[in-house]
Design a protein around this motif. Structure first.
Motif, short mmCIF file in Angstrom:
data_model
loop_
_atom_site.label_atom_id
_atom_site.label_comp_id
_atom_site.label_asym_id
_atom_site.label_seq_id
_atom_site.Cartn_x
_atom_site.Cartn_y
_atom_site.Cartn_z
N PRO A 1 0.84 -1.20 0.00
CA PRO A 1 0.00 0.00 0.00
C PRO A 1 0.88 1.25 0.00
CG PRO A 1 -0.61 -1.53 1.76
CD PRO A 1 0.71 -1.98 1.24
N SER A 2 0.27 2.39 -0.23
CA SER A 2 1.02 3.65 -0.22
C SER A 2 1.50 3.97 1.20
CB SER A 2 0.13 4.79 -0.72
OG SER A 2 -0.92 5.04 0.21
N ALA A 3 2.50 4.84 1.28
CA ALA A 3 3.01 5.26 2.59
C ALA A 3 1.89 5.90 3.41
CB ALA A 3 4.16 6.24 2.40
N ARG A 4 1.04 6.68 2.78
CA ARG A 4 -0.06 7.34 3.49
C ARG A 4 -1.00 6.32 4.11
NH1 ARG A 4 -2.80 12.25 3.44
NH2 ARG A 4 -5.05 12.10 3.75
N THR A 5 -1.36 5.30 3.32
CA THR A 5 -2.27 4.27 3.84
C THR A 5 -1.63 3.50 4.99
OG1 THR A 5 -3.35 4.02 1.68
CG2 THR A 5 -3.53 2.17 3.22
N ARG A 6 -0.36 3.19 4.85
CA ARG A 6 0.33 2.45 5.91
C ARG A 6 0.42 3.27 7.19
NH1 ARG A 6 5.69 -0.56 3.88
NH2 ARG A 6 5.35 -1.63 5.86
N CYS A 7 0.72 4.56 7.05
CA CYS A 7 0.84 5.41 8.24
C CYS A 7 -0.50 5.58 8.93
CB CYS A 7 1.42 6.77 7.86
SG CYS A 7 3.20 6.71 7.49
N GLN A 8 -1.57 5.71 8.17
CA GLN A 8 -2.90 5.81 8.78
C GLN A 8 -3.23 4.53 9.54
OE1 GLN A 8 -5.31 6.68 5.33
NE2 GLN A 8 -5.13 8.90 5.61
#
Length: 204
Positions: free
Chosen positions: A144-151
């Motif tokens: 997944p994207s970095a944004r999705t992983r961080c969320q």
């Protein structure tokens, strides 16, 4: 990161796995502060890390910080030495998470976060370090994207912290019963009239 075996054909997957395993076994047993023990555990930063029955191996030629393949957990000491200590721990537990929860990157991330909170090595500052290590990577066929992983990391971290918070203290049942059944205080003196309630008009 999980080694992208699922993107290969079946025959190619087996060939890639045995090639990777041979390279990992040929790698030095210690490198840059990382040392694989005889039992397959990994010593790193004063900690001894184990992942069930999976054996830790070091491979400085791995194209990512870590990988998981059947029976082995592969760590790239060359790349991890550039990372903060908390990120190194997260990478190990993320790869171990693949051995526990399967190929899902988000579930492996969550497994690592819960272990970090439970063991005390992951706080909110460490969580930010992990997120920064993802950079601004877009979604790929394997991640997944970095944004999705961080969320997902933030949500899992908050849930893990909330689960550790002590429950509010409750009064014992017998104290609650006594309080509910207590009689009203006895009246010691009767009411006393202190005024008639009528206005008095002063005489001239």
């Amino acid at each position: 990161m999980k080694y992208p075996v699922r993107l290969l054909g079946l025959a190619s997957a087996f060939a890639a796995f045995f090639s990777l395993l041979s390279a990992a076994q040929a790698a030095p047993a210690s490198s840059g502060g990382f040392k694989v023990q005889r039992d397959g555990s990994l010593s790193m930063g004063g900690r001894t890390l184990r992942c069930g029955g999976a054996r830790s191996v070091l491979d400085g030629g791995l194209p990512s910080e870590g990988a998981a393949a059947p029976g082995v957990l592969i760590i790239n000491p060359r790349l991890l030495n550039r990372m903060p200590h908390t990120v190194r721990l997260f990478v190990f537990y993320h790869e171990c998470g693949h051995h526990r929860v399967g190929g899902s990157e988000l579930r492996a991330d969550s497994w690592a976060v819960r272990r970090g909170v439970a063991e005390g090595w992951l706080d909110r500052n460490g969580l930010r370090q992990v997120c920064r290590s993802f950079g601004n990577m877009p979604a790929t066929p394997t991640h997944p994207s970095a944004r999705t992983r961080c969320q997902n990391l933030e949500r899992t971290f908050n849930e893990a912290i909330a689960a550790r918070a002590p429950a509010p203290k409750r009064k014992p049942a017998n104290q609650i019963e006594r309080a509910a059944g207590a009689s009203a205080p006895a009246l010691l003196n009767g009411p006393k009239l202190v005024g008639s309630g009528r206005n008095r008009t002063a005489r001239n």
